[in-house]
Enzyme design. Structure first.
Site, PDB file in Angstrom:
ATOM      1  N   ARG A 261      50.689 -67.608  -5.511  1.00 33.56           N
ATOM      2  CA  ARG A 261      49.888 -68.370  -4.526  1.00 33.56           C
ATOM      3  C   ARG A 261      50.277 -68.045  -3.088  1.00 33.56           C
ATOM      4  NH1 ARG A 261      50.323 -72.939  -8.109  1.00 33.56           N
ATOM      5  NH2 ARG A 261      48.484 -72.922  -9.445  1.00 33.56           N
TER       6      ARG A 261
ATOM      7  N   LYS B 269      42.796 -60.144   7.853  1.00 32.67           N
ATOM      8  CA  LYS B 269      41.738 -59.921   6.860  1.00 32.67           C
ATOM      9  C   LYS B 269      42.284 -58.961   5.812  1.00 32.67           C
ATOM     10  CE  LYS B 269      37.406 -60.567   9.358  1.00 32.67           C
ATOM     11  NZ  LYS B 269      36.158 -59.905   9.784  1.00 32.67           N
TER      12      LYS B 269
ATOM     13  N   GLU C  98      37.706 -46.930  16.513  1.00 32.34           N
ATOM     14  CA  GLU C  98      37.983 -48.369  16.672  1.00 32.34           C
ATOM     15  C   GLU C  98      38.583 -48.652  18.055  1.00 32.34           C
ATOM     16  OE1 GLU C  98      37.104 -50.670  14.457  1.00 32.34           O
ATOM     17  OE2 GLU C  98      37.241 -49.852  12.429  1.00 32.34           O
TER      18      GLU C  98
ATOM     19  N   LYS D  18      42.613 -57.491  20.142  1.00 32.83           N
ATOM     20  CA  LYS D  18      42.366 -58.067  18.816  1.00 32.83           C
ATOM     21  C   LYS D  18      43.125 -59.391  18.686  1.00 32.83           C
ATOM     22  CE  LYS D  18      41.609 -57.502  14.031  1.00 32.83           C
ATOM     23  NZ  LYS D  18      41.316 -56.634  12.917  1.00 32.83           N
TER      24      LYS D  18
ATOM     25  N   GLU E  99      36.649 -66.209  11.824  1.00 35.71           N
ATOM     26  CA  GLU E  99      35.325 -65.678  12.180  1.00 35.71           C
ATOM     27  C   GLU E  99      34.202 -66.703  12.082  1.00 35.71           C
ATOM     28  OE1 GLU E  99      34.836 -61.541  11.219  1.00 35.71           O
ATOM     29  OE2 GLU E  99      32.673 -61.798  11.094  1.00 35.71           O
TER      30      GLU E  99
ATOM     31  N   ARG F  89      35.048 -63.876  16.771  1.00 31.96           N
ATOM     32  CA  ARG F  89      35.698 -62.774  16.057  1.00 31.96           C
ATOM     33  C   ARG F  89      34.669 -61.739  15.608  1.00 31.96           C
ATOM     34  NH1 ARG F  89      40.783 -62.604  11.786  1.00 31.96           N
ATOM     35  NH2 ARG F  89      40.618 -60.376  11.420  1.00 31.96           N
TER      36      ARG F  89
ATOM     37  N   ASN G 284      33.119 -56.749  15.191  1.00 34.05           N
ATOM     38  CA  ASN G 284      32.242 -55.998  14.291  1.00 34.05           C
ATOM     39  C   ASN G 284      31.217 -55.157  15.040  1.00 34.05           C
ATOM     40  OD1 ASN G 284      33.399 -56.943  11.885  1.00 34.05           O
ATOM     41  ND2 ASN G 284      32.305 -58.868  12.118  1.00 34.05           N
TER      42      ASN G 284
ATOM     43  N   HIS H 289      29.516 -52.326  13.327  1.00 33.92           N
ATOM     44  CA  HIS H 289      29.838 -52.386  11.900  1.00 33.92           C
ATOM     45  C   HIS H 289      28.640 -52.655  10.995  1.00 33.92           C
ATOM     46  CE1 HIS H 289      33.903 -52.160  13.289  1.00 33.92           C
ATOM     47  NE2 HIS H 289      34.391 -52.234  12.074  1.00 33.92           N
TER      48      HIS H 289
ATOM     49  N   HIS I 216      28.481 -50.169   8.012  1.00 34.13           N
ATOM     50  CA  HIS I 216      28.586 -50.515   6.591  1.00 34.13           C
ATOM     51  C   HIS I 216      27.409 -49.951   5.799  1.00 34.13           C
ATOM     52  CE1 HIS I 216      31.581 -54.013   7.467  1.00 34.13           C
ATOM     53  NE2 HIS I 216      32.172 -52.844   7.380  1.00 34.13           N
TER      54      HIS I 216
ATOM     55  N   HIS J  79      35.388 -44.431   7.673  1.00 32.27           N
ATOM     56  CA  HIS J  79      35.035 -45.725   8.269  1.00 32.27           C
ATOM     57  C   HIS J  79      34.970 -45.671   9.805  1.00 32.27           C
ATOM     58  CE1 HIS J  79      34.806 -50.058   8.786  1.00 32.27           C
ATOM     59  NE2 HIS J  79      35.844 -49.991   9.600  1.00 32.27           N
TER      60      HIS J  79
HETATM   61  P1  NAD Z   1      43.240 -44.876   4.806  1.00 30.33           P
HETATM   62  O1  NAD Z   1      44.209 -45.951   4.513  1.00 30.33           O
HETATM   63  O2  NAD Z   1      42.490 -44.304   3.659  1.00 30.33           O
HETATM   64  O3  NAD Z   1      43.995 -43.728   5.589  1.00 30.33           O
HETATM   65  C1  NAD Z   1      43.296 -42.557   5.948  1.00 30.33           C
HETATM   66  C2  NAD Z   1      44.003 -41.308   5.410  1.00 30.33           C
HETATM   67  O4  NAD Z   1      45.142 -41.062   6.211  1.00 30.33           O
HETATM   68  C3  NAD Z   1      44.524 -41.452   3.989  1.00 30.33           C
HETATM   69  O5  NAD Z   1      44.345 -40.243   3.325  1.00 30.33           O
HETATM   70  C4  NAD Z   1      46.015 -41.718   4.177  1.00 30.33           C
HETATM   71  O6  NAD Z   1      46.775 -41.287   3.087  1.00 30.33           O
HETATM   72  C5  NAD Z   1      46.290 -40.908   5.395  1.00 30.33           C
HETATM   73  N1  NAD Z   1      47.426 -41.326   6.213  1.00 30.33           N
HETATM   74  C6  NAD Z   1      47.714 -42.573   6.640  1.00 30.33           C
HETATM   75  N2  NAD Z   1      48.760 -42.528   7.472  1.00 30.33           N
HETATM   76  C7  NAD Z   1      49.130 -41.224   7.586  1.00 30.33           C
HETATM   77  C8  NAD Z   1      50.120 -40.541   8.336  1.00 30.33           C
HETATM   78  N3  NAD Z   1      50.935 -41.169   9.190  1.00 30.33           N
HETATM   79  N4  NAD Z   1      50.189 -39.193   8.197  1.00 30.33           N
HETATM   80  C9  NAD Z   1      49.344 -38.520   7.375  1.00 30.33           C
HETATM   81  N5  NAD Z   1      48.379 -39.117   6.672  1.00 30.33           N
HETATM   82  C10 NAD Z   1      48.276 -40.459   6.771  1.00 30.33           C
HETATM   83  O7  NAD Z   1      42.138 -45.347   5.845  1.00 30.33           O
HETATM   84  P2  NAD Z   1      42.234 -45.986   7.290  1.00 30.33           P
HETATM   85  O8  NAD Z   1      41.279 -45.230   8.110  1.00 30.33           O
HETATM   86  O9  NAD Z   1      43.626 -46.151   7.737  1.00 30.33           O
HETATM   87  O10 NAD Z   1      41.650 -47.443   7.014  1.00 30.33           O
HETATM   88  C11 NAD Z   1      40.347 -47.633   6.544  1.00 30.33           C
HETATM   89  C12 NAD Z   1      40.283 -48.928   5.781  1.00 30.33           C
HETATM   90  O11 NAD Z   1      40.645 -50.004   6.642  1.00 30.33           O
HETATM   91  C13 NAD Z   1      38.898 -49.242   5.249  1.00 30.33           C
HETATM   92  O12 NAD Z   1      39.023 -49.658   3.898  1.00 30.33           O
HETATM   93  C14 NAD Z   1      38.444 -50.414   6.109  1.00 30.33           C
HETATM   94  O13 NAD Z   1      37.582 -51.294   5.425  1.00 30.33           O
HETATM   95  C15 NAD Z   1      39.742 -51.080   6.431  1.00 30.33           C
HETATM   96  N6  NAD Z   1      39.710 -51.908   7.637  1.00 30.33           N
HETATM   97  C16 NAD Z   1      40.200 -53.173   7.540  1.00 30.33           C
HETATM   98  C17 NAD Z   1      40.219 -53.976   8.652  1.00 30.33           C
HETATM   99  C18 NAD Z   1      40.819 -55.352   8.569  1.00 30.33           C
HETATM  100  O14 NAD Z   1      40.688 -56.124   9.515  1.00 30.33           O
HETATM  101  N7  NAD Z   1      41.481 -55.687   7.492  1.00 30.33           N
HETATM  102  C19 NAD Z   1      39.762 -53.499   9.877  1.00 30.33           C
HETATM  103  C20 NAD Z   1      39.275 -52.190   9.944  1.00 30.33           C
HETATM  104  C21 NAD Z   1      39.273 -51.407   8.814  1.00 30.33           C
END
Ligand code: NAD
Length: 370
Positions: free
Chosen positions: A122, A144, A186, A228, A238, A242, A246, A249, A253, A267
């Site tokens: 939990r 999130k 971003e 942020k 949100e 907040r 987006n 977005h 999406h 993304h």
């Molecule tokens: P990801 O986690 O897939 O990372 C992108 C790539 O970079 C992967 O192949 C990873 O292995 C590689 N990588 C990461 N760090 C590295 C490093 N230091 N050196 C070499 N390679 C590295 O994707 P992302 O772009 O980091 O994140 C995208 C995700 O985040 C999506 O699922 C999106 O929905 C989510 N997201 C969440 C929020 C939130 O508020 N929670 C906000 C924006 C995006």
């Protein structure tokens, strides 16, 4: 050189540390938070191969024992099977309520690990050590967490704030240029939604930042996190403001769904294209001059980023198909799409008052240019 941004959320408040060398120093930063000197880490294959030894050494320096679960890299990992594996591993490792779990990776690992921590016993605490630019400026902050469903992205999840974020800017050096620029999408978003001065700074400093300028990277991560943190502190779950985060977005999406959440469109690339579309839409609705979307596109193009629908390889659905995908968005209220529009750079606002025909005409025109 370490900067700190505070996320003011009362009992759930926490600090984001930003700067070089934080992974190697992780033990010193985390030891005071631990009930016992033991951490369980979830990461992905890419990050593990490059940086897990450094994290292990950083923790060992403070006699913190560490074990890691290494998941496959990529968006497909944010799904039930890997989530189940993560939760069962944490249980098998006997993680207790007072222990902390560490998310060591990009947004995929951060979202999945945070959600696992939210439901384990939990709720156990967790630390974000974001390793991608996108995760440092966005996904690791704000609580999130979640995974994707076959019906759409991020449809299963929870709000669960981390207890600390360590954004090591050195670690960004091993990202591929494409992943780095996706995260930069971003960063640009923050300037566009609420800080015209920051956008102007990015116009001047973006190329140096992408080329590896450390001071510029730290400044960009700090300003993004400040913005942020400020918005999240105002509206954690949100109910209102907040949603500004987006910007771009709703389009993004739909484009991600249309391209299968994979290599065709990352993304952050979708966010950048979505921001350009949101500004174009704002112009068509008479909210801002043509100069504003042109300036957005010019900066993205100057950075070597994807700017338009024509930059997405392969087939896309027609305008009606894209609108249908947009209607799956979590921001839909009573069947009405909500958009983040802008009266200018740095002046975004949330509205449901967008005629469907205007959006359709915009998408049709953009698709015709492909
Ligand atoms: P990801 O986690 O897939 O990372 C992108 C790539 O970079 C992967 O192949 C990873 O292995 C590689 N990588 C990461 N760090 C590295 C490093 N230091 N050196 C070499 N390679 C590295 O994707 P992302 O772009 O980091 O994140 C995208 C995700 O985040 C999506 O699922 C999106 O929905 C989510 N997201 C969440 C929020 C939130 O508020 N929670 C906000 C924006 C995006």
């Amino acid at each position: 050189m370490i900067e700190t941004v505070h996320v003011g959320l009362g009992a759930r408040a926490y600090d984001i540390h930003i700067g070089p060398g934080l992974v190697a120093e992780a033990g010193r930063h985390l030891a005071p938070l631990l009930a016992r000197p033991r951490l369980r880490v979830i990461t992905d294959e890419n990050v593990a191969a490059l940086h897990l030894d450094s994290l292990r050494a950083g923790l060992a320096a403070e006699a913190i024992e560490m074990e890691a679960l290494v998941l496959p890299a990529g968006e497909a990992t944010k799904s039930w099977p890997h989530f189940e594996r993560a939760v069962e591993w944490l249980l098998a490792e006997k993680v207790e309520r007072r222990d902390l779990v560490v998310a060591f990776g990009g947004g995929v690992i951060g979202d999945l690990t945070g959600f696992a921590a939210a439901v384990l016993r939990r709720g156990v605490g967790f630390v974000q050590i974001p390793t991608s630019l996108l995760a440092q400026v966005d996904s690791s902050v704000g609580g999130k967490t979640g995974i994707n469903a076959p019906q759409g992205k991020n449809l299963i999840g929870a709000f669960h704030q981390p207890v600390r974020v360590l954004a090591d800017t050195d670690i960004l050096g091993t990202l591929t240029p494409r992943d780095f620029l996706a995260g930069y999408g971003e960063v640009v978003k923050y300037g566009l939604l609420g800080d015209a001065g920051f956008f102007e700074w990015l116009e001047d400093n973006g190329p140096a930042l992408a080329a590896g300028d450390q001071a510029a990277r730290i400044a960009a991560v700090r300003r993004s996190c400040e913005m942020k943190a400020e918005i999240v502190a105002r509206d954690e779950t949100e109910q209102g403001d907040r949603a500004l985060l987006n910007l771009g977005h709703t389009f993004c999406h739909a484009l991600e769904a249309a391209t299968g959440y994979g290599d065709r469109l990352l993304h952050g690339e979708g966010v950048a294209i979505g921001c350009a579309l949101a500004f174009e839409l704002s112009h068509r609705l008479g909210l801002c001059s043509q100069e504003e979307p042109s300036r957005v596109r010019a900066h993205l193009a100057n950075m070597g980023m994807k700017v338009d629908l024509k930059d997405i390889a392969g087939d896309l659905p027609d305008a009606d198909g894209l609108l249908e995908l947009m209607a799956q968005d979590k921001k839909v209220v009573d069947g009405q799409l909500r958009f983040i529009l802008a009266r200018g750079i740095g002046e975004a606002f949330v509205t449901s008052d967008v005629p469907r025909e205007v959006v359709k005409a915009l998408l049709s025109d953009e698709l015709a240019r492909r």
